[in-house]
Design a protein around this motif. Sequence first.
Motif, PDB file in Angstrom:
ATOM      1  N   UNK A 165       6.879   4.699   0.799  1.00 59.79           N
ATOM      2  CA  UNK A 165       5.632   4.477   0.063  1.00 59.79           C
ATOM      3  C   UNK A 165       5.792   4.906  -1.387  1.00 59.79           C
ATOM      4  N   UNK A 166       6.392   6.071  -1.614  1.00 64.98           N
ATOM      5  CA  UNK A 166       6.606   6.563  -2.984  1.00 64.98           C
ATOM      6  C   UNK A 166       7.504   5.623  -3.783  1.00 64.98           C
ATOM      7  N   UNK A 167       8.606   5.205  -3.179  1.00 61.95           N
ATOM      8  CA  UNK A 167       9.543   4.297  -3.861  1.00 61.95           C
ATOM      9  C   UNK A 167       8.834   3.007  -4.270  1.00 61.95           C
ATOM     10  N   UNK A 168       8.043   2.464  -3.360  1.00 59.98           N
ATOM     11  CA  UNK A 168       7.346   1.201  -3.634  1.00 59.98           C
ATOM     12  C   UNK A 168       6.251   1.361  -4.683  1.00 59.98           C
ATOM     13  N   UNK A 227       0.626   0.402   5.893  1.00 58.09           N
ATOM     14  CA  UNK A 227       0.180  -0.169   4.622  1.00 58.09           C
ATOM     15  C   UNK A 227       1.193  -1.206   4.186  1.00 58.09           C
ATOM     16  N   UNK A 228       0.706  -2.387   3.830  1.00 58.19           N
ATOM     17  CA  UNK A 228       1.551  -3.482   3.346  1.00 58.19           C
ATOM     18  C   UNK A 228       1.581  -3.367   1.829  1.00 58.19           C
ATOM     19  N   UNK A 229       2.760  -3.027   1.282  1.00 56.99           N
ATOM     20  CA  UNK A 229       2.829  -2.720  -0.141  1.00 56.99           C
ATOM     21  C   UNK A 229       3.204  -3.932  -0.985  1.00 56.99           C
ATOM     22  N   UNK A 230       2.762  -3.898  -2.241  1.00 56.16           N
ATOM     23  CA  UNK A 230       2.856  -5.048  -3.137  1.00 56.16           C
ATOM     24  C   UNK A 230       4.273  -5.546  -3.363  1.00 56.16           C
ATOM     25  N   UNK A 231       5.221  -4.617  -3.557  1.00 57.94           N
ATOM     26  CA  UNK A 231       6.533  -5.029  -4.055  1.00 57.94           C
ATOM     27  C   UNK A 231       7.363  -5.819  -3.051  1.00 57.94           C
ATOM     28  N   UNK A 232       7.098  -5.595  -1.732  1.00 56.28           N
ATOM     29  CA  UNK A 232       7.883  -6.348  -0.734  1.00 56.28           C
ATOM     30  C   UNK A 232       7.031  -6.973   0.359  1.00 56.28           C
ATOM     31  N   UNK A 271       2.046  10.401   6.005  1.00 58.31           N
ATOM     32  CA  UNK A 271       2.050   9.138   6.747  1.00 58.31           C
ATOM     33  C   UNK A 271       0.605   8.661   6.902  1.00 58.31           C
ATOM     34  N   UNK A 272       0.300   7.422   6.549  1.00 57.33           N
ATOM     35  CA  UNK A 272      -1.070   6.913   6.686  1.00 57.33           C
ATOM     36  C   UNK A 272      -1.439   6.722   8.160  1.00 57.33           C
ATOM     37  N   UNK A 295      -7.735   5.820   1.358  1.00 62.04           N
ATOM     38  CA  UNK A 295      -8.600   5.456   2.484  1.00 62.04           C
ATOM     39  C   UNK A 295      -7.878   5.641   3.821  1.00 62.04           C
ATOM     40  N   UNK A 296      -6.557   5.441   3.809  1.00 61.29           N
ATOM     41  CA  UNK A 296      -5.759   5.573   5.034  1.00 61.29           C
ATOM     42  C   UNK A 296      -5.162   6.975   5.204  1.00 61.29           C
ATOM     43  N   UNK A 297      -5.690   7.933   4.431  1.00 60.85           N
ATOM     44  CA  UNK A 297      -5.325   9.352   4.554  1.00 60.85           C
ATOM     45  C   UNK A 297      -3.871   9.668   4.211  1.00 60.85           C
ATOM     46  N   UNK A 298      -3.227   8.833   3.412  1.00 56.78           N
ATOM     47  CA  UNK A 298      -1.868   9.139   2.969  1.00 56.78           C
ATOM     48  C   UNK A 298      -1.895   9.983   1.700  1.00 56.78           C
TER      49      UNK A 298
END
Length: 293
Positions: A236-239, A221-226, A216-217, A96-99
């Motif tokens: 983003x990929x690492x997370x 984006x606030x990612x789950x893991x951190x 890049x979005x 949705x954020x075009x990433x």
Amino acid sequence: MKAYIFPGQGAQFVGMGKDLYENPQAKELFEQANEIVGFRISDIMFGGTDEELKQTNVTQPAIFLHSVILAKVLGESFKPAMVAGHSLGEFSALVAADALSFEDGLRLVVARANAMQKACEVRPSTMAAILGLADEVVEQICAGIEEVVVPANYNCPGQLVISGSIEGIDKACEQLTAAGAKRALKLNVGGAFHSPLMEPAKVELQAAIEQTDISAPICPIYQNVNAHPTTDPAVIKQNLIAQLTGAVRWTQTAVNMIADGGTEFIEVGPGNVLQGLVKKVSRDVQTSSASLA
């Protein structure tokens, strides 16, 4: 500031997305998705049975499609200042954020669902919702159990889902109930998601993620893991890779989004569970702030 949030597994319902199909753009995307997944997933979404929709290889792409196609249909009115997704929802948020492209996002979700299903079949495992205890108490008790059992979903204050082996979950539920949990409810799920038992799925999905182009979005984006915001494709990929065995830190994500100016939380996809969780987090933040004043 508008924060758009995307639900994960469990939000599905028969009939989801059927209203969207009347939109020409949505119809085209649904038909494209049917070709990518290799079966008419739209038919199952619109008129299948609960049992059909509960299959992991259907559920995950179905929720993804409902969320992403809804965001696409919103068009120019979809202007997020920040996005986040719960577990599977993180993939929806990235598209949705075009990433991520629609096609690549769907392929990753299908690969994720299949990898998770395989990992579930390797070793019987499960999850349980723990209500009414502080996160620290749940963490401490889980850490003291020899079998695999870990905090998996920090949903909101007083609601934490644990994940692990059947033996580990049984012992943890017993000890957490003795420690004062209002409820320790085993969930009807196929495996220990967001735990070390998903390592085989993580290894399989890692290869797919590393081969996928991520840009890049359009917003953080606030990612789950951190629970931290990022626009860096490498991060983003690492997370995303770490997500399958790492915890979903939704409580912390909501806290950080609110602290960074998020005022209007809009859930994109089936249901409104995440909005309810964010409201609980927001009330907790306000209570904490008032007690410090």
